[in-house]
Design an enzyme around this catalytic site. Structure first.
Site, short mmCIF file in Angstrom:
data_model
loop_
_atom_site.label_atom_id
_atom_site.label_comp_id
_atom_site.label_asym_id
_atom_site.label_seq_id
_atom_site.Cartn_x
_atom_site.Cartn_y
_atom_site.Cartn_z
N LYS A 100 -2.23 60.72 58.35
CA LYS A 100 -3.66 60.92 58.06
C LYS A 100 -3.96 62.38 58.38
O LYS A 100 -3.27 62.99 59.20
CB LYS A 100 -4.50 60.00 58.96
CG LYS A 100 -5.86 59.66 58.42
CD LYS A 100 -5.84 58.44 57.52
CE LYS A 100 -7.22 58.14 56.98
NZ LYS A 100 -7.25 56.93 56.17
N GLY B 285 -21.66 42.11 52.04
CA GLY B 285 -21.44 43.33 51.27
C GLY B 285 -20.82 43.01 49.93
O GLY B 285 -19.65 42.64 49.85
N VAL B 286 -21.64 43.14 48.87
CA VAL B 286 -21.11 42.87 47.53
C VAL B 286 -21.05 44.18 46.73
O VAL B 286 -21.59 44.30 45.65
CB VAL B 286 -21.90 41.75 46.79
CG1 VAL B 286 -21.38 40.40 47.22
CG2 VAL B 286 -23.40 41.84 47.03
N GLY B 287 -20.38 45.17 47.36
CA GLY B 287 -20.11 46.45 46.70
C GLY B 287 -18.85 46.30 45.87
O GLY B 287 -18.60 45.24 45.28
N VAL C 268 -15.49 46.06 46.53
CA VAL C 268 -14.53 44.99 46.87
C VAL C 268 -15.22 43.62 46.86
O VAL C 268 -14.71 42.66 46.27
CB VAL C 268 -13.90 45.26 48.27
CG1 VAL C 268 -13.02 44.10 48.69
CG2 VAL C 268 -13.09 46.55 48.25
P1 NAD Z 1 -18.80 49.84 48.84
O1 NAD Z 1 -19.58 50.96 49.43
O2 NAD Z 1 -18.61 49.81 47.37
O3 NAD Z 1 -19.42 48.43 49.27
C1 NAD Z 1 -19.94 48.19 50.53
C2 NAD Z 1 -21.20 47.37 50.33
O4 NAD Z 1 -21.70 47.00 51.61
C3 NAD Z 1 -22.31 48.12 49.61
O5 NAD Z 1 -22.78 47.33 48.54
C4 NAD Z 1 -23.37 48.32 50.68
O6 NAD Z 1 -24.68 48.31 50.16
C5 NAD Z 1 -23.12 47.13 51.57
N1 NAD Z 1 -23.61 47.26 52.94
C6 NAD Z 1 -23.72 48.37 53.70
N2 NAD Z 1 -24.26 48.06 54.90
C7 NAD Z 1 -24.47 46.73 54.90
C8 NAD Z 1 -25.00 45.80 55.82
N3 NAD Z 1 -25.44 46.22 57.02
N4 NAD Z 1 -25.07 44.50 55.48
C9 NAD Z 1 -24.66 44.09 54.27
N5 NAD Z 1 -24.16 44.91 53.34
C10 NAD Z 1 -24.06 46.22 53.65
O7 NAD Z 1 -17.39 49.87 49.60
P2 NAD Z 1 -16.06 49.09 49.21
O8 NAD Z 1 -15.14 50.03 48.51
O9 NAD Z 1 -16.40 47.79 48.58
O10 NAD Z 1 -15.44 48.85 50.65
C11 NAD Z 1 -15.95 47.83 51.50
C12 NAD Z 1 -15.12 47.80 52.77
O11 NAD Z 1 -13.74 47.56 52.43
C13 NAD Z 1 -15.13 49.09 53.57
O12 NAD Z 1 -15.00 48.79 54.95
C14 NAD Z 1 -13.85 49.80 53.11
O13 NAD Z 1 -13.38 50.71 54.07
C15 NAD Z 1 -12.93 48.62 52.95
N6 NAD Z 1 -11.82 48.84 52.04
C16 NAD Z 1 -12.04 49.13 50.74
C17 NAD Z 1 -10.96 49.32 49.87
C18 NAD Z 1 -11.17 49.61 48.42
O14 NAD Z 1 -10.19 49.50 47.65
N7 NAD Z 1 -12.37 49.94 47.96
C19 NAD Z 1 -9.64 49.23 50.37
C20 NAD Z 1 -9.43 48.91 51.71
C21 NAD Z 1 -10.54 48.72 52.53
#
Ligand code: NAD
Length: 387
Positions: free
Chosen positions: A98, A198-200, A202
């Site tokens: 990292k 969290g429905v972002g 992932v």
């Molecule tokens: P993202 O930002 O697209 O989605 C996160 C979602 O969580 C958003 O919709 C946001 O509005 C919501 N959120 C934020 N604070 C919140 C709260 N207090 N309560 C409820 N919802 C809340 O991110 P992502 O890419 O979907 O990643 C989500 C998690 O997975 C992160 O911890 C990230 O580090 C981890 N992750 C992601 C990946 C990837 O491929 N994207 C890979 C490994 C790990």
């Protein structure tokens, strides 16, 4: 490896290396830590290479305005070690690394800074491969890539691996299936109830996979538009923020923030399983890992269940094929099944069992010393350096 010492030349005083920077590096087991400074561009960066037994150290570069240089060092050591465990459990031929660039992302970014950083990465000859991380976007990493080929995860490049989220979510879905099989003895998710926090990126894809299995979804998000989408698209029931912890479900899937499994939330949980994509879910690995065991809640270690993002970029390095990446992500089912069984056998928390799983794999490969490449003294092929 860190911790080995050689004879001192005469005229230099010998002293204990158990404190200070080397004490820290030794205690965390790092091979190499590189301090990068370029006066002209103002670059101050640290690259942490934790362990390259399985392959080159891969991990993103983050930019952060650390309160002190010591904080930056501790962060890069912690994050790079985490990558070693993640790659080892995912079955990838990668080590853990990292990098951190010190400074305010709103103020210090420049082409010169990223190119200077790229030259430092290049100087390591492939021992470290970088990618995007917090506060580093695709434009920044393209500038790094102007100076080195040891960069991955540039989704916009021809042959790039694209958005990792669908593959990450497939890994999480596979992990939920393994947890349900282990804890509830069921092969199918049909009719199960899963709460997704969290429905972002992932969380949304995960909901899609679960909905196809006729899972009843409960969701929350700070962004109302994302909640609306999940309700309309997947028939999910929306709840307000902290109500997600006490939702009457079988599985709680954190897909937003870290540190959400803590003293306040554990007593609220009705789920029998915690399995989701978010990083660093336990506020305190040891204490909260044990607290979940006490409540008979099965925890899928975050770095194992969410490893498919890393699997995706690894596949970019070896020639991207979406089907292969997805198949490897599906193998998280088998890895987690082994981790759960081992945790039961030893009577330890699952997070401890996954650490042991990674350490066993690394130790077994380190053990093939007789087959080490005599030129590079590395157990992985120097072909990596020609990527
Ligand atoms: P993202 O930002 O697209 O989605 C996160 C979602 O969580 C958003 O919709 C946001 O509005 C919501 N959120 C934020 N604070 C919140 C709260 N207090 N309560 C409820 N919802 C809340 O991110 P992502 O890419 O979907 O990643 C989500 C998690 O997975 C992160 O911890 C990230 O580090 C981890 N992750 C992601 C990946 C990837 O491929 N994207 C890979 C490994 C790990």
């Amino acid at each position: 490896m860190a911790g080995t010492s050689s004879g001192m030349s005469s005229g230099m005083s010998s002293g204990s290396h158990n404190s200070g920077i080397f004490g820290l590096v030794e205690s965390m087991g790092h091979e190499q830590v590189v301090f990068c400074h370029d006066k002209a561009s103002g670059l101050k960066a640290i690259i942490g290479i934790h362990d390259t037994t399985l392959g080159p150290a891969l991990g993103g570069t983050r930019m952060w305005d650390y309160a002190s240089d010591e904080d930056a060092l501790v962060d890069v050591l912690r994050l790079s070690r985490g990558m070693t465990y993640k790659a080892a459990c995912a079955g990838l031929n990668l080590g853990g690394g990292k990098a951190v660039i010190i400074g305010d992302a709103k103020k210090i970014k420049s082409e010169a800074l990223f190119r200077a950083f790229g030259r430092f990465v290049n100087s390591l000859g492939g021992r470290y491969i970088t990618a995007e991380d917090v506060n580093i976007n695709v434009n920044d990493i393209e500038q790094v890539a102007a100076e080195t080929r040891f960069v991955t995860g540039i989704s916009s490049r021809p042959g790039g691996s694209g958005d990792p989220s669908p593959v990450t979510a497939w890994g999480v879905y596979s992990g939920i299936r393994a947890a349900v099989k282990h804890r509830l003895g069921k092969d199918s998710l049909h009719g199960m109830r899963v709460a997704v926090q969290g429905v972002g990126a992932v969380g949304k894809y995960l909901c899609g996979y679960l909905a196809k299995d006729m899972v009843k979804l409960v969701v929350t998000d700070v962004d109302p538009a994302k909640v609306d989408y999940a309700v309309k698209e997947f028939g999910a029931t929306a709840v307000r923020d902290t109500d997600i912890y006490s939702a009457d479900v079988d599985v709680f899937a954190p897909c937003a923030l870290g540190a959400i499994i803590n003293d306040e939330t554990i007593p609220l949980l009705k789920a029998k399983i915690v399995a989701g994509g978010a990083n660093n879910q336990l506020l305190n690995e040891e204490r909260h890992g044990s607290a979940l065991v006490e409540r008979n809640i099965l925890y899928a270690p975050d770095y194992v269940i969410n490893a498919a993002g890393l699997i995706n970029v690894y596949n970019e390095l070896i020639g991207y094929n979406a089907e292969v990446a997805r198949k490897q992500a599906g193998n998280i089912y088998h890895t987690l099944s082994s981790v759960f069984a081992d945790a039961d056998k030893r009577g330890i928390p699952t997070g401890k069992a996954s650490d042991l799983f990674a350490e066993r794999r690394i130790a077994s490969v380190r053990g093939v010393a007789g087959l080490r490449n005599t030129v590079t003294n590395q157990s992985w092929s120097p072909e990596w350096a020609k990527l």
